[in-house]
Design a protein around this motif. Structure first.
Motif, mmCIF file in Angstrom:
data_model
loop_
_atom_site.group_PDB
_atom_site.id
_atom_site.type_symbol
_atom_site.label_atom_id
_atom_site.label_comp_id
_atom_site.label_asym_id
_atom_site.label_seq_id
_atom_site.Cartn_x
_atom_site.Cartn_y
_atom_site.Cartn_z
ATOM 1 N N SER A 224 -56.034 43.880 -40.155
ATOM 2 C CA SER A 224 -56.753 43.578 -38.918
ATOM 3 C C SER A 224 -57.799 42.527 -39.250
ATOM 4 O O SER A 224 -58.226 42.404 -40.407
ATOM 5 C CB SER A 224 -57.472 44.816 -38.381
ATOM 6 O OG SER A 224 -56.548 45.751 -37.888
ATOM 7 N N THR A 255 -51.890 45.719 -28.394
ATOM 8 C CA THR A 255 -52.680 45.147 -29.491
ATOM 9 C C THR A 255 -53.602 46.211 -30.069
ATOM 10 O O THR A 255 -54.416 46.793 -29.351
ATOM 11 C CB THR A 255 -53.489 43.925 -28.994
ATOM 12 O OG1 THR A 255 -52.558 42.996 -28.440
ATOM 13 C CG2 THR A 255 -54.258 43.269 -30.123
ATOM 14 N N TYR A 256 -53.449 46.456 -31.337
ATOM 15 C CA TYR A 256 -54.226 47.474 -32.048
ATOM 16 C C TYR A 256 -55.680 46.995 -32.205
ATOM 17 O O TYR A 256 -55.926 45.808 -32.419
ATOM 18 C CB TYR A 256 -53.593 47.665 -33.425
ATOM 19 C CG TYR A 256 -54.269 48.671 -34.314
ATOM 20 C CD1 TYR A 256 -54.001 50.024 -34.207
ATOM 21 C CD2 TYR A 256 -55.184 48.246 -35.274
ATOM 22 C CE1 TYR A 256 -54.619 50.945 -35.037
ATOM 23 C CE2 TYR A 256 -55.804 49.162 -36.117
ATOM 24 C CZ TYR A 256 -55.513 50.503 -35.989
ATOM 25 O OH TYR A 256 -56.132 51.409 -36.809
ATOM 26 N N GLY A 257 -56.612 47.908 -32.151
ATOM 27 C CA GLY A 257 -57.989 47.522 -32.473
ATOM 28 C C GLY A 257 -59.019 48.230 -31.622
ATOM 29 O O GLY A 257 -58.705 49.130 -30.848
ATOM 30 N N VAL A 274 -62.481 44.568 -33.832
ATOM 31 C CA VAL A 274 -61.390 44.530 -34.816
ATOM 32 C C VAL A 274 -60.080 44.361 -34.051
ATOM 33 O O VAL A 274 -59.830 45.078 -33.085
ATOM 34 C CB VAL A 274 -61.382 45.850 -35.627
ATOM 35 C CG1 VAL A 274 -60.151 45.925 -36.520
ATOM 36 C CG2 VAL A 274 -62.646 45.972 -36.456
ATOM 37 N N VAL A 275 -59.272 43.395 -34.459
ATOM 38 C CA VAL A 275 -58.002 43.117 -33.773
ATOM 39 C C VAL A 275 -56.865 43.213 -34.791
ATOM 40 O O VAL A 275 -56.894 42.515 -35.824
ATOM 41 C CB VAL A 275 -58.021 41.701 -33.139
ATOM 42 C CG1 VAL A 275 -56.692 41.408 -32.445
ATOM 43 C CG2 VAL A 275 -59.186 41.563 -32.161
ATOM 44 N N GLY A 276 -55.889 44.059 -34.507
ATOM 45 C CA GLY A 276 -54.760 44.237 -35.426
ATOM 46 C C GLY A 276 -53.949 42.959 -35.568
ATOM 47 O O GLY A 276 -53.601 42.322 -34.564
ATOM 48 N N TYR A 279 -50.178 41.766 -33.554
ATOM 49 C CA TYR A 279 -50.110 41.600 -32.098
ATOM 50 C C TYR A 279 -48.858 40.819 -31.704
ATOM 51 O O TYR A 279 -48.220 40.172 -32.543
ATOM 52 C CB TYR A 279 -51.377 40.913 -31.577
ATOM 53 C CG TYR A 279 -51.705 39.584 -32.226
ATOM 54 C CD1 TYR A 279 -51.010 38.430 -31.907
ATOM 55 C CD2 TYR A 279 -52.734 39.474 -33.169
ATOM 56 C CE1 TYR A 279 -51.309 37.214 -32.504
ATOM 57 C CE2 TYR A 279 -53.047 38.259 -33.765
ATOM 58 C CZ TYR A 279 -52.329 37.138 -33.425
ATOM 59 O OH TYR A 279 -52.619 35.936 -34.016
ATOM 60 N N THR A 315 -60.877 40.013 -42.831
ATOM 61 C CA THR A 315 -59.738 40.889 -42.583
ATOM 62 C C THR A 315 -59.904 42.173 -43.403
ATOM 63 O O THR A 315 -60.633 42.188 -44.397
ATOM 64 C CB THR A 315 -58.410 40.212 -42.987
ATOM 65 O OG1 THR A 315 -58.535 39.716 -44.320
ATOM 66 C CG2 THR A 315 -58.065 39.080 -42.043
ATOM 67 N N SER A 344 -57.711 53.762 -42.632
ATOM 68 C CA SER A 344 -57.631 52.983 -41.381
ATOM 69 C C SER A 344 -57.966 53.836 -40.170
ATOM 70 O O SER A 344 -58.382 53.321 -39.139
ATOM 71 C CB SER A 344 -56.253 52.347 -41.224
ATOM 72 O OG SER A 344 -55.264 53.345 -41.222
ATOM 73 N N HIS A 401 -51.686 53.983 -38.912
ATOM 74 C CA HIS A 401 -51.530 52.659 -38.303
ATOM 75 C C HIS A 401 -50.124 52.480 -37.728
ATOM 76 O O HIS A 401 -49.953 51.905 -36.643
ATOM 77 C CB HIS A 401 -51.829 51.550 -39.319
ATOM 78 C CG HIS A 401 -51.817 50.206 -38.681
ATOM 79 N ND1 HIS A 401 -52.910 49.671 -38.043
ATOM 80 C CD2 HIS A 401 -50.825 49.303 -38.520
ATOM 81 C CE1 HIS A 401 -52.594 48.502 -37.536
ATOM 82 N NE2 HIS A 401 -51.333 48.244 -37.813
ATOM 83 N N THR A 533 -57.219 35.312 -42.374
ATOM 84 C CA THR A 533 -56.325 35.603 -41.246
ATOM 85 C C THR A 533 -55.110 34.673 -41.245
ATOM 86 O O THR A 533 -53.979 35.099 -40.986
ATOM 87 C CB THR A 533 -57.091 35.456 -39.915
ATOM 88 O OG1 THR A 533 -58.226 36.310 -39.949
ATOM 89 C CG2 THR A 533 -56.230 35.814 -38.717
#
Ligand code: SF4
Length: 559
Positions: A224, A255-257, A274-276, A279, A315, A344, A401, A533
């Motif tokens: 992430s 979208t995970y986060g 936080v953005v997985g 996506y 990250t 996580s 996750h 990233t």
């Protein structure tokens, strides 16, 4: 540069990267050696003699690249330095108040209870940056040599693929690749054991894992990206120890986060999203989503009257137990984020990183006693982890996750069931998942999103934020962002994914220029905040992040 003469320097144990895992490991190793030698002197036993422990760090000073406002379990800190309070450990506050909420576009639904995994009772709000800036000199005073501005540029192997050290980066190479007057070749640092604590997606660790196939039979690592700012709010508004986490807006269901907000001392608020990096939408822009998050009515009210002081992005590895590479071998250990020691579910890794460093130190100490540094000897590190709370903590969330691969709603249901079943959930163990970048879907002709309209009070464009990360790189050096095949960028990526590097980089490094009726990538490498990233999320995996000249990068403060 090839074919140049390099000085060789020998140390006993070399740590690469001065993060929490390496500093804890180096300190523990020094403590073990000192205690052993004192005992040997008293009892007439065999002393280990002078053992040199060295830490190299790519940042301009220890802590310069540390970025993580965090809630920390301080058990390892207590064990290493029982007098941590007397030494002035910069713990912001014990957690005093917690809020877990779901955000809709305009509303906030607060959970009536704190879900047990997010209960931070007894933990501390810290700035990792402050912690490392404090810990570095203590480790040095204990007898560990720390060299900032020394990036690791290549792993050194002997003929049998045993790791024998690291080549440090050259200085004074111009952007044309030619040496300048101030040219200083990097040295070969040779060590009995090399410990890689480079953090998330370490550039040497990546090559080592590939070469020795350390990820064979493991899940691909998923990551992430966290994007954050530190705000100063009007006096008395920030409650030190306040912790808030939210799910929902502005992240879409696939979208995970989620967000984090931590109350620090001196009216500072640590706020981030936080953005997985798994996506679907190639236009996903973690920095932009973070700006949208701050503009949510509830969050905007919280920040009202405040001032943004610092910015950072990094990250974190989220793949957990099944994505851990084999983290020991002939002449080396991997520790901390480099070996995916992160929970996580709880979004906590500092104590696990430090503990991994401590276990590696114990194993290396025993290797020094035996004067053996091969795979069989260093397996002791793995055995120590497997017999400890670290294994238990990671194993309980081994499928966390992966549960979110089908979206947030399903993820919440499945991870809830995992909590009850001790980690297995309803689908058993989730192996063979896809790497994060493989989830990205093609744009199918969708136009680029309109540029972000930042008001420069509450919301900021990327360049303004980068300014607040105090980033510096000498412009006269080759770019440290190697695009392995630029033709793919213009011939395929523009059409298939719309050049997502423009969106996922939180520091406006990548642009696509129109030249003579065509397009070509432009890389403003001097903006880079070293989050990695791009190395992770590029859909063709053609961006290779290598270390720039020593001392380059952000100079984070309070992050
Ligand atoms: Fe992060 Fe890559 Fe952008 Fe640097 S260039 S800030 S590593 S995404």
């Amino acid at each position: 540069m090839e074919n140049i003469e390099r000085e060789s320097l020998e140390v006993d144990v070399l740590f690469v990267g001065a993060g929490p895992a390496s500093l804890a490991g180096a300190l523990k190793l020094r403590q073990l050696i000192n205690a052993h030698n004192e005992q040997a002197e008293k009892n007439g036993g065999k002393s280990l003699g002078e053992i040199s422990i060295c830490v190299i760090e790519k940042g301009r000073e220890v802590g310069a690249h540390m970025c993580s406002g965090a809630v920390m379990d301080i058990r390892v800190l207590k064990e290493l330095l029982p007098n941590y309070e007397e030494l002035g450990a910069p713990l912001e506050s014990e957690v005093t108040e917690e809020d877990v909420s779901y955000l809709t576009a305009t509303g906030k639904i607060k959970s009536p209870i704190i879900p047990p995994p997010l209960n931070n009772h007894g933990k501390y709000v810290v700035s990792l940056n402050k912690l490392i800036r404090w810990l570095g000199p203590i480790v040095e005073a204990a007898g560990v040599d720390i060299y900032p501005e020394f990036p690791g540029a290549a792993v050194l192997y002997d003929d049998n693929n045993q790791v024998i050290g690291v080549q440090t980066g050259d200085k004074g190479i111009g952007k044309d690749g030619e040496p300048r007057d101030n040219f200083e070749p990097g040295a070969n640092l040779l060590a009995k054991v090399t410990v890689f604590g480079e953090g998330s997606r370490g550039s040497l660790t990546k090559k080592l894992v590939e070469k020795l196939k350390l990820d064979q039979g493991r899940n691909p690592q998923v990551y992430s990206t966290g994007v954050k700012e530190i705000w100063e709010l009007p006096k008395g508004r920030v409650k030190p120890g306040f912790v808030m986490h939210s799910l929902g807006y502005p992240l879409p269901n696939d979208t995970y986060g989620g967000s984090f907000i931590y109350g620090m001392q001196n009216d500072l608020l640590d706020i981030g999203l936080v953005v997985g990096l798994d996506y679907r939408n190639p236009h996903t822009d973690p920095h932009r989503l973070f700006q949208q998050f701050k503009a949510h009515p509830h969050i905007a009210k919280m920040l009202e009257g405040g001032k943004m002081l610092y910015y950072g992005a990094k990250t974190v590895p989220m793949g957990g137990y099944f994505a851990q590479p084999k983290y020991y071998g002939d002449g080396f250990c991997l520790i901390g984020d480099s070996a995916s020691f992160l929970n996580s579910q709880k979004l906590k890794g500092i104590h696990l990183a430090m503990q991994s460093g401590v276990f590696a130190a114990q194993a290396i100490f025993e290797a020094l006693l035996a004067d053996k540094y091969d795979d069989a000897q260093l397996k002791r590190y793995y055995d120590l982890v497997e017999g400890s709370y670290v294994k238990q903590e990671l194993y309980e969330v081994r499928n966390f996750h992966q549960a979110f691969e089908k979206g947030r709603i399903w993820g919440l249901i499945e991870s809830g069931l995992q909590y009850i079943t001790g980690g297995a959930g309803i689908r058993g163990d989730l192996r063979n998942v896809k790497a994060g970048h493989e989830h990205m879907q093609k744009i199918n002709g969708a136009p680029d999103p309109a540029p972000l309209q930042a008001d420069k009070k509450l919301t900021f464009d990327k360049l303004t934020d980068v300014y607040h990360a105090s980033v510096e790189h000498s412009e006269d050096q080759p770019s440290h962002l190697k695009i392995l095949d630029p033709n793919i960028c213009v011939e395929r990526c523009t059409k298939e994914y719309g050049n997502p590097c423009q969106h996922f980089c939180p520091a406006a490094v990548y642009e696509v220029e129109e030249v003579n009726g065509g397009r070509r990538p432009k890389v403003n490498f001097s903006n880079c905040v070293h989050c990695k990233t791009c190395d992770i999320m590029d859909p063709y995996q053609i961006i290779d992040w290598v270390t720039p000249e020593g001392g380059g990068g952000p100079n984070y403060i309070n992050t």
